[in-house]
Design an enzyme around this catalytic site. Sequence first.
Site, PDB file in Angstrom:
ATOM      1  N   SER A   1      85.279 -40.953 -65.062  1.00 60.93           N
ATOM      2  CA  SER A   1      84.058 -41.279 -65.535  1.00 60.93           C
ATOM      3  C   SER A   1      83.213 -39.953 -64.020  1.00 60.93           C
ATOM      4  O   SER A   1      82.473 -40.462 -64.048  1.00 60.93           O
ATOM      5  CB  SER A   1      83.391 -42.266 -65.026  1.00 60.93           C
ATOM      6  OG  SER A   1      82.037 -42.783 -65.184  1.00 60.93           O
TER       7      SER A   1
ATOM      8  N   GLY B   1      74.278 -45.341 -68.052  1.00 58.01           N
ATOM      9  CA  GLY B   1      74.697 -44.531 -67.118  1.00 58.01           C
ATOM     10  C   GLY B   1      75.912 -44.163 -67.522  1.00 58.01           C
ATOM     11  O   GLY B   1      75.905 -43.567 -69.141  1.00 58.01           O
ATOM     12  N   SER B   2      77.271 -44.587 -66.774  1.00 58.57           N
ATOM     13  CA  SER B   2      78.591 -43.744 -68.053  1.00 58.57           C
ATOM     14  C   SER B   2      79.638 -44.389 -68.794  1.00 58.57           C
ATOM     15  O   SER B   2      79.949 -43.944 -69.927  1.00 58.57           O
ATOM     16  CB  SER B   2      79.800 -43.957 -66.504  1.00 58.57           C
ATOM     17  OG  SER B   2      78.900 -42.890 -66.151  1.00 58.57           O
ATOM     18  N   THR B   3      78.646 -45.815 -69.388  1.00 63.78           N
ATOM     19  CA  THR B   3      78.847 -46.269 -70.626  1.00 63.78           C
ATOM     20  C   THR B   3      78.508 -45.272 -71.678  1.00 63.78           C
ATOM     21  O   THR B   3      78.895 -44.975 -73.051  1.00 63.78           O
ATOM     22  CB  THR B   3      77.824 -47.496 -71.037  1.00 63.78           C
ATOM     23  OG1 THR B   3      76.952 -47.403 -70.740  1.00 63.78           O
ATOM     24  CG2 THR B   3      78.243 -48.310 -70.496  1.00 63.78           C
TER      25      THR B   3
ATOM     26  N   LYS C   1      78.500 -42.017 -72.364  1.00 63.53           N
ATOM     27  CA  LYS C   1      79.835 -41.436 -71.752  1.00 63.53           C
ATOM     28  C   LYS C   1      80.581 -41.293 -72.914  1.00 63.53           C
ATOM     29  O   LYS C   1      81.509 -40.082 -73.073  1.00 63.53           O
ATOM     30  CB  LYS C   1      80.489 -40.653 -70.397  1.00 63.53           C
ATOM     31  CG  LYS C   1      79.906 -40.201 -69.188  1.00 63.53           C
ATOM     32  CD  LYS C   1      80.558 -40.962 -67.854  1.00 63.53           C
ATOM     33  CE  LYS C   1      79.632 -40.045 -67.160  1.00 63.53           C
ATOM     34  NZ  LYS C   1      80.217 -40.524 -65.128  1.00 63.53           N
TER      35      LYS C   1
END
Length: 638
Positions: A348, A291-293, A295
């Site tokens: 995010s 997921g967004s980690t 990014k």
Amino acid sequence: MLRGKVKQRIQRIFLCAVLIFACILSKLAVEQIVHHDAILERAMDLWQRDFAVAGTRGTIYSSDGTVLAQDIPATSVVVVPSQIEDPEHAAKQLADILEADEQALYEKLTRKQSTQKLQPEGRLINDEQADAIEALELQGVYLVQDSLRYYPRGDYLGQVLGFTGIDNQGLAGLELQYDELLKAQQGSLKIPLDAKGNHVTLLQETYEASGSGMDLTLTIDANIQDIMEREMRNLMKRYKPQRALALAMDPNTGAILGMVSQPGFDPNHYDEYEQETINQNLPVWMSYEPGSTFKSVTFASALELDLFDMFTDTYNDRGYEIVGGARIKSWRAGGHGLQTFLQVLENSSNPGFVEISRRMGTERLYEYVKKFGFGEKTGVDLPGESAGIMFDLEEMGELETATVAFGQGLAVTPIQLVTAFSAIVNGGTLYTPYITQSFSDPISKDVIVQSEPAAKRRVISEETSEKMRYALESVVANGGGRNAYIEGYRIGGKTGTAQKAVDGVYLPNEYILSFLSAAPMEDPQIVLYVAVDAPQNDVQYGGTVVAPVVKAMYEDILPYLGIEKTDEQLPKKLVWPETEAIVTEDFIGKKRSEVQQEGVIFEFFGEGDTVIDQLPRGGVTLNESGRVWIYLGEDTFE
């Protein structure tokens, strides 16, 4: 003349007989005199029965000297079946003392074996049982020294340490990984017996001393591990997820400072747990969409390639981007509007990361994903590590490039994420993670093998790393990581909310929530990652569920590391309905009627009238929910 020939023949035969007899006598003399010791040794091997005497397996310590696993001297029962005069009577007496099945013991006492170890019934018996068996004076029943592997802190680091089997051999975790170094050389008690099993009184019993395995010291810091274990237990009680994990690392060396898998298990009683729980050390085994980690990896790569100025260049988030015919939406209806690229990271914004992926292109994105170590094992010295899953370059089209950029379509492990994030904040160097600090001699305590940090490669420049430290601190001050903000400490991080995928199909309403962070951002000393699998809560966001847990850990860890507070951190951006920070009071030991504080919402769990625990603890700055969970029980504080 014939008589003379016969006489000569007899003389020759006699001479040959004398020569043969002389050779035989010479050979006997040589064997008895020259080879006496070797013959006696072979004879003793035939006469003697060996009773194994266990050695002492190496002790496992944390980096600060806390004992995590050790051998405790114990006693076991060994029998010589041929010496037992009345096996039926002996089985009954032993069964009463050992609380074992009489028939099973009888079968072992009558087996056609020279020696027989009574296990599991007679292994690692207590002192009272040993005294009772010794008092029986049963012929053919012997007590020998043995060792019990003991884990003094129970389920603490269970999946990391692993456990040993019935013969003290490593079967899982570090006990298995380093079995050859930890295990001890067995000794033996040699008792001379004849072919019928009778004691040969002319010969003496001999004893060969057992040895000791090497001691192992881990990089685990017991104080940091204590804090992580406590907060993860609280998280499990509060949200009741399927599983959860936490991992802490020194970003400047790759040394693992703490590691938690929940649910855990107690290695002292490993046979009471399911194999799935025992064998899954989640921080190195579990792979899932980050997921967004993720990014943070994409953003750092784009900065390294100088694709934008994060402070001045902008992107207009209209709420979606069309990629390969698919609509990739922002989590916020209508999008975030015109943003700087720093705000794209803070908010995010998935469409914003689609734009970043387009600027990078497939080949450069793939190159940096591989540079940061994804798609391959990190090489951590723990068994069971997974490599994760990453597309081959030729399989990546426009859509796959876009989804990988914001953490979907690939699977990573926590150890990969933490190792990559460490490179992002430490100046750009990717290290091999490790948990073994040293092996040492158990007697002299001299270090035999010492682990040293192993740098794999430089991934980004020091200048890019400095920009990322600012950007990640800004995420905590102004973006989705606000619930991890602590006055005086510069914390940086990235939240993640990833829908779970099983066999390629996303599960409805099941998410893995996570928060990947480092502190202090002026000179990072620790990277801390927490992930929660399918928490039972309506609010399914990493920033809401996990960031407060990480915050609670930092509030104890950073002072322990001697990190002083600073006035130079980025100010926290207040977002409605946030107000000025409220610091919770300490209610532990108080009555339920005394639990009151202005601006705080309390939720009570358990029965009783006394507060036995609370989450968060006293002195902690509350997040915007303003909630404190109070656990009630009987009064144990008097």
